[in-house]
Design an enzyme around this catalytic site. Structure first.
Site, PDB file in Angstrom:
ATOM      1  N   TYR A 132      -2.778  -1.252   7.999  1.00 22.80           N
ATOM      2  CA  TYR A 132      -2.274  -0.634   6.763  1.00 22.80           C
ATOM      3  C   TYR A 132      -3.199  -0.970   5.597  1.00 22.80           C
ATOM      4  O   TYR A 132      -3.560  -0.098   4.803  1.00 22.80           O
ATOM      5  CB  TYR A 132      -0.855  -1.146   6.495  1.00 22.80           C
ATOM      6  CG  TYR A 132      -0.250  -0.686   5.180  1.00 22.80           C
ATOM      7  CD1 TYR A 132       0.297   0.585   5.053  1.00 22.80           C
ATOM      8  CD2 TYR A 132      -0.220  -1.534   4.068  1.00 22.80           C
ATOM      9  CE1 TYR A 132       0.866   1.005   3.855  1.00 22.80           C
ATOM     10  CE2 TYR A 132       0.336  -1.125   2.871  1.00 22.80           C
ATOM     11  CZ  TYR A 132       0.884   0.142   2.769  1.00 22.80           C
ATOM     12  OH  TYR A 132       1.435   0.552   1.581  1.00 22.80           O
ATOM     13  N   ASN A 171       1.149  10.514  -2.751  1.00 27.96           N
ATOM     14  CA  ASN A 171       1.963   9.310  -2.566  1.00 27.96           C
ATOM     15  C   ASN A 171       2.422   9.111  -1.123  1.00 27.96           C
ATOM     16  O   ASN A 171       2.746   7.992  -0.728  1.00 27.96           O
ATOM     17  CB  ASN A 171       3.185   9.433  -3.500  1.00 27.96           C
ATOM     18  CG  ASN A 171       4.324   8.535  -3.111  1.00 27.96           C
ATOM     19  OD1 ASN A 171       4.323   7.348  -3.420  1.00 27.96           O
ATOM     20  ND2 ASN A 171       5.322   9.085  -2.408  1.00 27.96           N
TER      21      ASN A 171
HETATM   22  N1  LIG Z   1       7.197   0.022  -1.392  1.00 31.23           N
HETATM   23  C1  LIG Z   1       6.156  -0.785  -1.565  1.00 31.23           C
HETATM   24  O1  LIG Z   1       6.319  -2.014  -1.677  1.00 31.23           O
HETATM   25  C2  LIG Z   1       4.764  -0.200  -1.675  1.00 31.23           C
HETATM   26  C3  LIG Z   1       3.734  -1.047  -2.114  1.00 31.23           C
HETATM   27  C4  LIG Z   1       2.439  -0.541  -2.235  1.00 31.23           C
HETATM   28  C5  LIG Z   1       2.195   0.790  -1.917  1.00 31.23           C
HETATM   29  N2  LIG Z   1       3.217   1.590  -1.474  1.00 31.23           N
HETATM   30  C6  LIG Z   1       2.882   2.990  -1.160  1.00 31.23           C
HETATM   31  O2  LIG Z   1       3.696   3.832  -1.953  1.00 31.23           O
HETATM   32  C7  LIG Z   1       3.864   5.091  -1.299  1.00 31.23           C
HETATM   33  C8  LIG Z   1       5.344   5.442  -1.257  1.00 31.23           C
HETATM   34  O3  LIG Z   1       6.015   4.490  -0.454  1.00 31.23           O
HETATM   35  P1  LIG Z   1       7.562   4.122  -0.644  1.00 31.23           P
HETATM   36  O4  LIG Z   1       7.632   2.665  -0.778  1.00 31.23           O
HETATM   37  O5  LIG Z   1       8.179   4.989  -1.665  1.00 31.23           O
HETATM   38  O6  LIG Z   1       8.089   4.437   0.834  1.00 31.23           O
HETATM   39  P2  LIG Z   1       8.963   5.614   1.425  1.00 31.23           P
HETATM   40  O7  LIG Z   1      10.266   5.680   0.725  1.00 31.23           O
HETATM   41  O8  LIG Z   1       8.931   5.419   2.901  1.00 31.23           O
HETATM   42  O9  LIG Z   1       8.152   6.929   1.038  1.00 31.23           O
HETATM   43  C9  LIG Z   1       7.149   7.464   1.818  1.00 31.23           C
HETATM   44  C10 LIG Z   1       7.295   8.974   1.756  1.00 31.23           C
HETATM   45  O10 LIG Z   1       6.179   9.589   2.395  1.00 31.23           O
HETATM   46  C11 LIG Z   1       6.629  10.664   3.199  1.00 31.23           C
HETATM   47  N3  LIG Z   1       5.679  10.824   4.288  1.00 31.23           N
HETATM   48  C12 LIG Z   1       5.338   9.919   5.235  1.00 31.23           C
HETATM   49  N4  LIG Z   1       4.434  10.434   6.070  1.00 31.23           N
HETATM   50  C13 LIG Z   1       4.189  11.693   5.640  1.00 31.23           C
HETATM   51  C14 LIG Z   1       3.354  12.742   6.102  1.00 31.23           C
HETATM   52  N5  LIG Z   1       2.569  12.602   7.190  1.00 31.23           N
HETATM   53  N6  LIG Z   1       3.353  13.913   5.413  1.00 31.23           N
HETATM   54  C15 LIG Z   1       4.139  14.068   4.337  1.00 31.23           C
HETATM   55  N7  LIG Z   1       4.942  13.127   3.850  1.00 31.23           N
HETATM   56  C16 LIG Z   1       4.977  11.946   4.507  1.00 31.23           C
HETATM   57  C17 LIG Z   1       8.015  10.251   3.676  1.00 31.23           C
HETATM   58  O11 LIG Z   1       8.857  11.372   3.908  1.00 31.23           O
HETATM   59  P3  LIG Z   1       8.968  12.061   5.349  1.00 31.23           P
HETATM   60  O12 LIG Z   1       9.200  10.943   6.330  1.00 31.23           O
HETATM   61  O13 LIG Z   1      10.116  13.003   5.220  1.00 31.23           O
HETATM   62  O14 LIG Z   1       7.687  12.771   5.553  1.00 31.23           O
HETATM   63  C18 LIG Z   1       8.539   9.459   2.475  1.00 31.23           C
HETATM   64  O15 LIG Z   1       9.279  10.276   1.592  1.00 31.23           O
HETATM   65  C19 LIG Z   1       3.223   4.932   0.081  1.00 31.23           C
HETATM   66  O16 LIG Z   1       1.923   5.482   0.071  1.00 31.23           O
HETATM   67  C20 LIG Z   1       3.147   3.427   0.255  1.00 31.23           C
HETATM   68  O17 LIG Z   1       2.130   3.047   1.151  1.00 31.23           O
HETATM   69  C21 LIG Z   1       4.490   1.129  -1.348  1.00 31.23           C
END
Ligand SMILES: NC(=O)c1ccc[n+]([C@@H]2O[C@H](COP(=O)([O-])OP(=O)(O)OC[C@H]3O[C@@H](n4cnc5c(N)ncnc54)[C@H](OP(=O)(O)O)[C@@H]3O)[C@@H](O)[C@H]2O)c1
Length: 254
Positions: A159, A91
């Site tokens: 992205y 994720n």
């Molecule tokens: N929110 C939306 O509308 C949406 C829509 C479609 C898809 N998504 C996808 O859903 C997933 C979760 O996103 P979210 O919305 O929950 O955002 P988020 O709260 O920013 O979560 C992303 C998580 O990934 C971790 N992360 C980032 N880079 C990393 C790395 N290099 N290694 C390990 N951990 C890493 C971050 O923690 P650290 O910074 O501590 O590492 C954070 O906990 C993502 O893949 C995103 O692209 C989100």
């Protein structure tokens, strides 16, 4: 209460916030021992505390998914602590957008590629290598996005390209490894209620107003709604579902 994951070990990357935390909590609530990974230790410890307070078992492991050795160490930690790796949810992801492609800085391009694509590759490889040694195999769910499917959003090209790659990695890896007992699928969320779907300076109320127009359902998805789709694909309920991309987006790409 259902408990589809009793005594199974699950790994969730990016589990210190947003969708990843919701998935970790939901897996633990259904009996899984959960290993939570991410770069910052504090949010991971909070997720562990939430799981333990609810009576579950969890372990935090700090890891940057763009580093292959970090990801291997997380898988090893899961097996050392809990004995197997049955479920993995890849994720962790970053979004650096808001600019037309020609204005994108090298670092914005590279950091999205490193985490969203190379990170998923590292995770898949380490997880599959462990799961295929286990009699019961394993199930993996990658988090892609409607941006990589056919949602059109200016300013998010890099992205979107990384998330299209996650969908393609999912299908290819699923075909490569289903005969070894490793079942791989993806969930593609649309706008979901986390910080990532807020525009710069936008409040949650502002986003809610925007979503009334942008999403046929009229709102963002809750993180629990995305988690429910992930748990379905990770569970034996989806035993014959292989290489699919389950969209959870309130109709935005319908
Ligand atoms: N929110 C939306 O509308 C949406 C829509 C479609 C898809 N998504 C996808 O859903 C997933 C979760 O996103 P979210 O919305 O929950 O955002 P988020 O709260 O920013 O979560 C992303 C998580 O990934 C971790 N992360 C980032 N880079 C990393 C790395 N290099 N290694 C390990 N951990 C890493 C971050 O923690 P650290 O910074 O501590 O590492 C954070 O906990 C993502 O893949 C995103 O692209 C989100």
């Amino acid at each position: 209460m259902t408990s589809r994951f009793t005594d199974r070990t699950a790994l969730v990357t990016g589990a210190g916030s947003g969708i990843g935390r919701a998935v970790a909590l939901a897996l633990a609530a259904e009996g899984a021992h959960v290993v939570v990974a991410g770069r910052r230790p504090e949010p991971l410890e909070e997720t562990v505390a939430l799981i333990e307070r609810a009576g579950g078992k969890a372990l935090a492991v700090t890891a940057d998914v763009s580093r292959a050795a970090d990801v291997r160490a997380v898988v090893d930690a899961a097996v050392d602590r809990f004995g197997s790796l049955d479920v993995a949810v890849n994720n962790a992801g970053v979004f650096r957008g808001g600019r037309p492609l020609a204005e994108l800085a090298d670092d914005d391009w590279q950091s999205q590629l490193d985490t969203n694509v190379t990170g998923v590759f590292h995770a898949l490889r380490a997880e599959i290598r462990q799961m295929r040694t286990q009699p019961a195999g394993g199930a993996i769910v990658n988090i892609a996005s409607t941006f990589g499917l056919h949602k059109r959003t200016p300013g998010a090209t890099a992205y979107a390209a990384t998330k299209a790659a996650v969908s393609v990695l999912t299908r290819g890896a699923a075909l490569d490894h289903i005969a070894e007992g490793v079942r791989i699928n993806a969930v593609s969320p649309g706008a979901t209620a986390t910080a990532m779907s807020l525009r710069p300076g936008e409040t949650e109320a502002g986003r809610a107003e925007r979503m009334e127009h942008e999403v046929p359902l009229g709102r963002v998805s809750a993180v629990e709604e995305v988690a429910a789709a992930v748990l379905y694909l990770a569970s034996d309920d989806a035993a014959s579902v292989v290489g699919t991309d389950l969209v959870v987006d309130g109709g935005q790409t319908a």
